[in-house]
Every structure is written in C-alpha cells, then in structure tokens.
Design a protein around this motif. Structure first.
Motif, short mmCIF file in Angstrom:
data_model
loop_
_atom_site.label_atom_id
_atom_site.label_comp_id
_atom_site.label_asym_id
_atom_site.label_seq_id
_atom_site.Cartn_x
_atom_site.Cartn_y
_atom_site.Cartn_z
N PHE A 26 -21.17 -29.39 44.65
CA PHE A 26 -22.24 -29.59 43.67
C PHE A 26 -21.77 -29.17 42.27
O PHE A 26 -21.94 -29.91 41.29
CB PHE A 26 -23.47 -28.78 44.08
N GLY A 30 -21.04 -31.78 39.29
CA GLY A 30 -21.81 -31.74 38.05
C GLY A 30 -20.91 -31.70 36.83
O GLY A 30 -21.17 -32.39 35.83
N HIS A 85 -23.01 -34.35 44.24
CA HIS A 85 -23.84 -33.58 43.29
C HIS A 85 -25.28 -34.09 43.32
O HIS A 85 -26.23 -33.30 43.38
CB HIS A 85 -23.24 -33.72 41.89
N HIS A 88 -27.19 -33.08 46.51
CA HIS A 88 -27.62 -31.68 46.51
C HIS A 88 -28.84 -31.49 45.61
O HIS A 88 -29.78 -30.78 45.97
CB HIS A 88 -26.45 -30.82 46.01
N ARG A 89 -28.82 -32.14 44.45
CA ARG A 89 -29.97 -32.00 43.54
C ARG A 89 -31.20 -32.68 44.10
O ARG A 89 -32.30 -32.16 44.01
CB ARG A 89 -29.63 -32.59 42.17
N TYR A 92 -33.04 -30.64 46.81
CA TYR A 92 -33.91 -29.57 46.32
C TYR A 92 -35.07 -30.13 45.50
O TYR A 92 -36.17 -29.57 45.50
CB TYR A 92 -33.10 -28.55 45.50
N MET A 93 -34.84 -31.24 44.79
CA MET A 93 -35.91 -31.82 43.99
C MET A 93 -37.02 -32.36 44.89
O MET A 93 -38.20 -32.13 44.63
CB MET A 93 -35.36 -32.94 43.11
N ARG B 37 -34.51 -32.73 34.33
CA ARG B 37 -33.09 -32.41 34.49
C ARG B 37 -32.63 -32.72 35.90
O ARG B 37 -31.55 -33.30 36.11
CB ARG B 37 -32.85 -30.93 34.19
N GLU B 38 -33.44 -32.36 36.88
CA GLU B 38 -33.05 -32.63 38.26
C GLU B 38 -32.99 -34.14 38.56
O GLU B 38 -32.19 -34.58 39.37
CB GLU B 38 -34.06 -31.98 39.22
N VAL B 41 -29.87 -37.26 37.99
CA VAL B 41 -28.87 -37.78 38.93
C VAL B 41 -29.25 -39.16 39.46
O VAL B 41 -28.37 -39.93 39.85
CB VAL B 41 -28.67 -36.80 40.12
N HIS B 87 -27.94 -34.77 31.42
CA HIS B 87 -27.29 -33.97 32.46
C HIS B 87 -26.10 -33.22 31.87
O HIS B 87 -25.92 -32.02 32.15
CB HIS B 87 -26.82 -34.88 33.60
#
Lengths: 129, 140
Positions: A26, A30, A85, A88-89, A92-93, B37-38, B41, B87
């Motif tokens: 991650f 990023g 990356h 993983h985001r 959690y999001m 921000r999240e 991606v 990002h």
C-alpha cells in the motif's frame, strides 16, 4: 503480562505478516502512483488528444514503445502497485461507508480484484505487440 | 483480594458504543475531504483500466489514438488527472511524517523529506513528459 509493558517485549503479541505485506504494498503503491501516474495521464490522456505528439500517437509508435522490456516492466509495476494500493484503500473506505457485514468478503473482493487486474495487465503488457 | 474486588477485576467493562451511521463522513468538512482522498484511487484505477483496454486494442489490431473530437475521453482524463494529483499531494504531504531518514544519531528534517518527494514528482513529470512526447517524434 504487565499492564504497561512495551509492545515490543510482549510475548503474547506476534507479527502479522499478511497485514504488514499489504501495508508495505500500500505504502509503496501510493508513492509510485503519486510520482509516476500524473505525467502518464497528462501526456497520454490530455495532451495527446489535444494534438501533442506522444508515444501513443498511433499504433506503430505505441507498439514500438511497448516493445521495450523496460517500458513493459515500468507499466507492469505501475499497474501492480496502483491496483494493490487502490484495493487496500477501497477495503477500508467501503468499511467506513457501512459495509461492515463481512470483512472477509470485502477483503477477498478488493484484494482479489487487484490480483485479477495485475494478472490481466501482465498478460496484456508482456504479450503485446 | 476480596471476592468483590476480584469480581470487579475480572468482569468485562461495559462500555457504550455510539452507533456510527453510514453518513458520518458528511457531518464535517474534514471527514468529507478524508473520504474524497480515499476515493481518488477509483479514478486512478479507472484510467489504468482504460489504458489496458488500449493495449488490448493494440494487441488485436484495433488501436486508434484518441483525437481532439473525443470530448468525453478528454473530460474523463482531466477528471482522472485531477484526482490523481489530489492523491499525489495528500500522499506526498505525509512523506515527511512517515519516512524517517537517519543521519548519524539524528533524522533528516521532515521538510527536507517532503521537499525531496515533491521535487521527485516535479522531476519525473518534466523529464518523463519530455521523453513520452519525444517518443512520438521518433521516425519509424
């Protein structure tokens, strides 16, 4: 166990290698995406269609550039790390957005998607042209 | 230790957990910006998926470069670029906090680490962009 014993001396705590692996990917993903992806989108996605000649100008230039093993490797690493990356985001999001029913399903969907995307990228990049 | 005291030690502490609704991220601007921000991606992956689609088109002999008339694609790329830069800025802003570069018995100052990260972004953008544009002028 003492109540205030430092975490690194506690015998009951063991390293979570799976968790550390995804965090490692991650973090690096990023960083790589932050540094390398903007210029790729800028040139190929914005400036190219607006008339600036570039490596995706036509099929001959695109194929010639992709024929370089270093370019293939760069694009593969960019896809791999960005996908991991993002997985993983997203994991959690989506949890933060309320999908808290089954974390295992969420993890399989996100990380599985990253693995599938990476395999597709590898097959396409290393068999083209 | 008396029985009462022992029971109070081993009894699990009952705490009240305030239920967190699914709209918690709309309550504060900082929460909202965190979720933006999240979600950056999504746009980064979307653009890479389009790119891989173009590689597939090249592989099967159907590649056509996007032109000035492809307004939808240009708009899509501009949006993806915006969120990719979002990002980049938010991620590299944290580099000074996360990356600890030892120099003897001290660490490199956070501002220097952050400066190097943004310097790297600028360098890669200028040099990488020049190379990608140059490749379009190569006579084949």
């Amino acid at each position: 166990m003492a109540a205030h014993e430092p975490w690194h001396t506690r015998a009951d705590l063991k390293p979570s290698y799976g968790h550390s692996f995804w965090w490692f990917m991650f973090g690096n993903g990023g960083g790589i995406a932050a540094v390398f992806l903007p210029v790729v989108i800028l040139v190929a996605g914005v400036l190219g269609p607006l008339g600036v000649m570039n490596w995706m100008e036509d099929s001959r230039h695109f194929a010639w550039t992709l024929g370089n093993p270093l370019v293939k490797l760069f694009l593969f690493v960019l896809c791999l790390l960005t996908f991991v990356h993002a997985a993983h985001r997203l994991r959690y999001m989506l949890f933060d957005l309320g999908l808290r029913g089954s974390v295992v399903v969420l993890e399989w969907a996100c990380y599985g998607g990253a693995v599938v995307g990476t395999v597709v990228a590898a097959v396409l990049l290393f068999t083209t042209p | 230790m008396s029985d009462v005291a022992e029971e109070s030690v081993h009894r699990p502490v009952r705490t009240y957990r305030r239920p967190l609704g699914n709209d918690w991220w709309l309550r504060r601007r900082s929460y909202f910006l965190y979720m933006v921000r999240e979600s950056t991606v999504i746009f980064m992956v979307a653009w890479l998926v389009w790119f891989l689609y173009q590689v597939a088109a090249l592989k099967f002999g159907r590649y056509e470069a996007p032109t000035t008339d492809d307004y939808a694609f240009i708009a899509f790329s501009v949006v993806c670029l915006f969120f990719t830069l979002w990002h980049a800025v938010t991620f590299l802003n944290l580099s000074g906090l996360i990356l600890r570069v030892p120099i003897g018995d001290r660490f490199l100052p956070a501002v220097a680490v952050k400066g190097a990260a943004f310097g790297g972004l600028l360098f890669v953008t200028v040099v990488g962009g020049a190379i990608m544009i140059y490749l379009g002028y190569v006579k084949l």
